[in-house]
Design an enzyme around this catalytic site. Structure first.
Site, mmCIF file in Angstrom:
data_model
loop_
_atom_site.group_PDB
_atom_site.id
_atom_site.type_symbol
_atom_site.label_atom_id
_atom_site.label_comp_id
_atom_site.label_asym_id
_atom_site.label_seq_id
_atom_site.Cartn_x
_atom_site.Cartn_y
_atom_site.Cartn_z
ATOM 1 N NE ARG A 1 -6.627 4.035 5.997
ATOM 2 C CZ ARG A 1 -5.631 4.485 6.759
ATOM 3 N NH1 ARG A 1 -5.776 4.585 8.049
ATOM 4 N NH2 ARG A 1 -4.490 4.853 6.231
ATOM 5 N NE ARG B 1 0.602 12.365 7.332
ATOM 6 C CZ ARG B 1 1.112 13.548 7.542
ATOM 7 N NH1 ARG B 1 0.412 14.490 8.075
ATOM 8 N NH2 ARG B 1 2.376 13.792 7.230
ATOM 9 N NE ARG C 1 0.824 10.147 10.170
ATOM 10 C CZ ARG C 1 0.428 9.052 9.521
ATOM 11 N NH1 ARG C 1 -0.814 8.705 9.512
ATOM 12 N NH2 ARG C 1 1.282 8.318 8.872
ATOM 13 C CE LYS D 1 -1.750 1.675 4.019
ATOM 14 N NZ LYS D 1 -1.397 3.090 4.192
ATOM 15 C CG ASN D 2 2.586 2.658 3.519
ATOM 16 O OD1 ASN D 2 1.393 2.952 3.364
ATOM 17 N ND2 ASN D 2 3.139 2.500 4.706
ATOM 18 C CG ASP E 1 3.372 1.465 9.288
ATOM 19 O OD1 ASP E 1 3.005 2.297 10.124
ATOM 20 O OD2 ASP E 1 3.449 1.721 8.069
ATOM 21 C CB CYS F 1 -4.590 10.850 11.252
ATOM 22 S SG CYS F 1 -2.994 10.262 11.729
ATOM 23 C CB ILE G 1 7.573 6.901 14.144
ATOM 24 C CG1 ILE G 1 8.848 6.061 13.965
ATOM 25 C CG2 ILE G 1 7.206 7.608 12.842
ATOM 26 C CD1 ILE G 1 10.074 6.823 13.506
HETATM 27 C C1 UD1 Z 1 4.443 6.882 6.092
HETATM 28 C C2 UD1 Z 1 3.571 5.659 5.962
HETATM 29 C C3 UD1 Z 1 3.063 5.200 7.322
HETATM 30 C C4 UD1 Z 1 4.227 5.002 8.279
HETATM 31 C C5 UD1 Z 1 5.112 6.248 8.312
HETATM 32 C C6 UD1 Z 1 6.371 6.057 9.140
HETATM 33 C C7 UD1 Z 1 2.603 5.954 3.780
HETATM 34 C C8 UD1 Z 1 1.387 6.230 2.971
HETATM 35 N N1 UD1 Z 1 2.450 5.965 5.108
HETATM 36 O O1 UD1 Z 1 3.623 7.923 6.621
HETATM 37 O O2 UD1 Z 1 2.365 3.974 7.156
HETATM 38 O O3 UD1 Z 1 3.728 4.759 9.578
HETATM 39 O O4 UD1 Z 1 5.522 6.596 6.975
HETATM 40 O O5 UD1 Z 1 7.101 4.980 8.669
HETATM 41 O O6 UD1 Z 1 3.668 5.685 3.249
HETATM 42 N N2 UD1 Z 1 6.478 14.705 10.284
HETATM 43 C C9 UD1 Z 1 6.579 16.041 10.572
HETATM 44 N N3 UD1 Z 1 6.503 16.936 9.544
HETATM 45 C C10 UD1 Z 1 6.322 16.540 8.244
HETATM 46 C C11 UD1 Z 1 6.222 15.169 7.966
HETATM 47 C C12 UD1 Z 1 6.289 14.264 9.006
HETATM 48 O O7 UD1 Z 1 6.751 16.432 11.725
HETATM 49 O O8 UD1 Z 1 6.262 17.412 7.366
HETATM 50 C C13 UD1 Z 1 6.524 13.710 11.399
HETATM 51 C C14 UD1 Z 1 5.195 12.972 11.541
HETATM 52 O O9 UD1 Z 1 4.285 13.704 12.321
HETATM 53 C C15 UD1 Z 1 5.611 11.673 12.187
HETATM 54 C C16 UD1 Z 1 6.996 11.433 11.581
HETATM 55 O O10 UD1 Z 1 7.432 12.685 11.072
HETATM 56 O O11 UD1 Z 1 5.731 11.856 13.583
HETATM 57 C C17 UD1 Z 1 7.016 10.375 10.477
HETATM 58 O O12 UD1 Z 1 6.193 10.805 9.450
HETATM 59 P P1 UD1 Z 1 6.413 10.381 7.920
HETATM 60 O O13 UD1 Z 1 7.671 9.609 7.764
HETATM 61 O O14 UD1 Z 1 6.236 11.615 7.102
HETATM 62 O O15 UD1 Z 1 5.189 9.430 7.707
HETATM 63 P P2 UD1 Z 1 4.116 9.429 6.549
HETATM 64 O O16 UD1 Z 1 4.783 9.683 5.249
HETATM 65 O O17 UD1 Z 1 2.960 10.264 6.935
#
Ligand code: UD1
Length: 421
Positions: free
Chosen positions: A400, A92, A121, A22-23, A308, A116, A330
């Site tokens: 999902r 998201r 996030r 999915k990711n 995850d 979420c 995370i």
């Molecule tokens: C992706 C995955 C999700 C997984 C996560 C971490 C997808 C669709 N989803 O989510 O399943 O749990 O990686 O491996 O691929 N953050 C900030 N600012 C930002 C972006 C992120 O502070 O601009 C923080 C987030 O709040 C979180 C952490 O960074 O605490 C990790 O987020 P991120 O790696 O961006 O996860 P996603 O891409 O949302």
């Protein structure tokens, strides 16, 4: 609304094939915005997140159709640059359309995804990186307004290796003028797949999968219009879920169609706990391993232990010999499955981002509720191990990210039924 009825304890056996990740699929579908070519996927996972993301793409002008197992995407024209709140709030990952819209249309209006279930996030890392590439960004009335006279390659250093930000910036940079480097980039296998796909579309991405990604900008006009066929990697998180299930049920199971290297940290941890595993090129064979030993883990960006898989390994820890500790680094609110697990007999204490899990719990079936995607998986594993009947409601969370989970478990002897509530 459907629910699951599970009668435990189960022994599972045989072989299960995981679906495409999915990711990896979500950012790859976002990248279809960048290409004038006809793109054919042979293995998109049947998940609500994917059909939902396809709806967002359709709203922007990307055409999609189904031909048997193949899904065809065609973005010869993008005629809308606005991703509406009503679509984005549900998922998201919708923010992933921002980078490619900016690259192709020089303008994008995307609703802020908001919080979420598992944490706030934010998307600040996405936005700062886009600004570095020459985007002007304003937040107005809950929307991100981004525009540019033309993106220009730049050196971006991420403050944290965010998966989504890395993908968004890769998609913006592929058409920026000149060279972009993204340092401290996320290294997840899904990022590697994303970069491979961008290169299939005719872009020039190097170093994806490492912490420095280098991208040479290619003009849209210079892209060759052709037919692109692509297969997405197997889902390492789904694989981990089935592997942990087999260990909890002390069963023999082959988990097939993914690359075990993508799960190195998880497999090493499980082996350290006493799991008997054999790694093949694209499968893991799990052998009955008896009671495993408790362990201490910390979630971390790849190649560390994936957040995850945190909920699923917690379910396993409760039935191990000895106590375990999980430090969730995370997401700030990713222990919502704990009260539900406790209803089934787990003994877990939470202190901030630490969870202390007592081993040797006697699990009993109970009615429980899914709170988020991976939490749902943990509840199912617990229910299959517990004595008696469990009903699991709110399984739309599960749909999902797990394709046909009930059918797949039933196919390996799990006593699990999906019924209408
Ligand atoms: C992706 C995955 C999700 C997984 C996560 C971490 C997808 C669709 N989803 O989510 O399943 O749990 O990686 O491996 O691929 N953050 C900030 N600012 C930002 C972006 C992120 O502070 O601009 C923080 C987030 O709040 C979180 C952490 O960074 O605490 C990790 O987020 P991120 O790696 O961006 O996860 P996603 O891409 O949302």
């Amino acid at each position: 609304m459907d629910k699951l009825i599970i009668n435990g304890p189960n022994k599972i056996k045989g072989s299960v094939a995981v679906s495409s990740a999915k990711n990896a699929t979500l950012p790859i579908l976002a990248a279809t915005i960048l290409s004038p070519s006809k793109i054919i996927f042979d293995n998109l996972p049947g998940l609500s997140d994917i059909s939902f993301f396809t709806q967002i793409l359709n709203s922007l002008g990307v055409q999609s159709s189904q031909d048997g197992d193949k899904t065809i995407f065609m973005a010869d024209e993008i005629n809308n640059i606005k991703a509406d709140y009503d679509l984005v709030r549900k998922m998201r990952a919708s923010v992933l359309v921002l980078g490619p819209l900016l690259a192709r249309k020089k303008e994008a209006i995307v609703s802020l995804p908001g919080g979420c279930a598992i944490g706030s996030r934010p998307v600040d890392i996405h936005l700062k990186g886009l600004e570095k590439l020459g985007a002007e960004i304003e937040i107005k009335k809950g929307y991100i307004y981004a525009k540019t006279k033309g993106l220009v390659g730049s050196k971006i250093v991420l403050p944290f290796p965010s998966v989504g930000a890395t993908e968004n910036l890769m998609m913006a940079a592929v058409m920026a003028q000149g060279t972009t480097t993204i340092d401290n980039a996320a290294r997840e296998p899904e990022i590697e797949d994303h970069g491979n796909f961008l290169n299939e579309l005719g872009f020039k991405v190097k170093g994806h999968g490492s912490s420095t990604i280098t991208i040479e900008g290619v003009k849209f006009e210079d892209l060759k219009v052709r037919e692109v066929n692509y297969s997405i990697i197997g889902d390492r998180i789904e694989a981990a879920t089935y592997i942990i299930a087999a260990l909890m049920m002390d069963s023999e199971l082959k988990v097939d169609k993914f690359n075990p290297e993508h799960l190195d940290f998880v497999l090493n941890t499980l082996q350290q706990m006493g799991a008997k595993l054999e790694r093949g090129e694209n499968f893991v064979q799990v052998y009955p391993s008896g009671k495993l030993k408790g362990v201490r883990i910390e979630t971390a960006p790849y190649p560390g232990f994936p957040t995850d898989v945190q909920a699923q390994i917690m379910a396993l820890m409760g039935v191990c010999d000895g106590d375990s500790v999980i430090i969730e680094n995370i997401f700030e609110n990713r222990f919502m499955h704990v009260p539900e697990l406790v209803r089934m007999g787990y003994d877990i204490e939470i202190d901030g981002n630490n969870a202390f899990i007592k081993g040797n719990s006697e699990l009993t079936g109970a009615p429980v509720m899914c709170t988020d995607l991976r939490a749902s998986a943990a509840l199912i594993l617990a229910a299959m191990t517990a004595q008696g009947e469990s009903t699991i409601s709110r399984i739309y969370h599960l749909d999902r990210g797990y394709e046909k989970l009930a059918d797949k478990f039933a196919g390996i002897n799990g006593n699990i039924q999906r019924v209408k509530e």
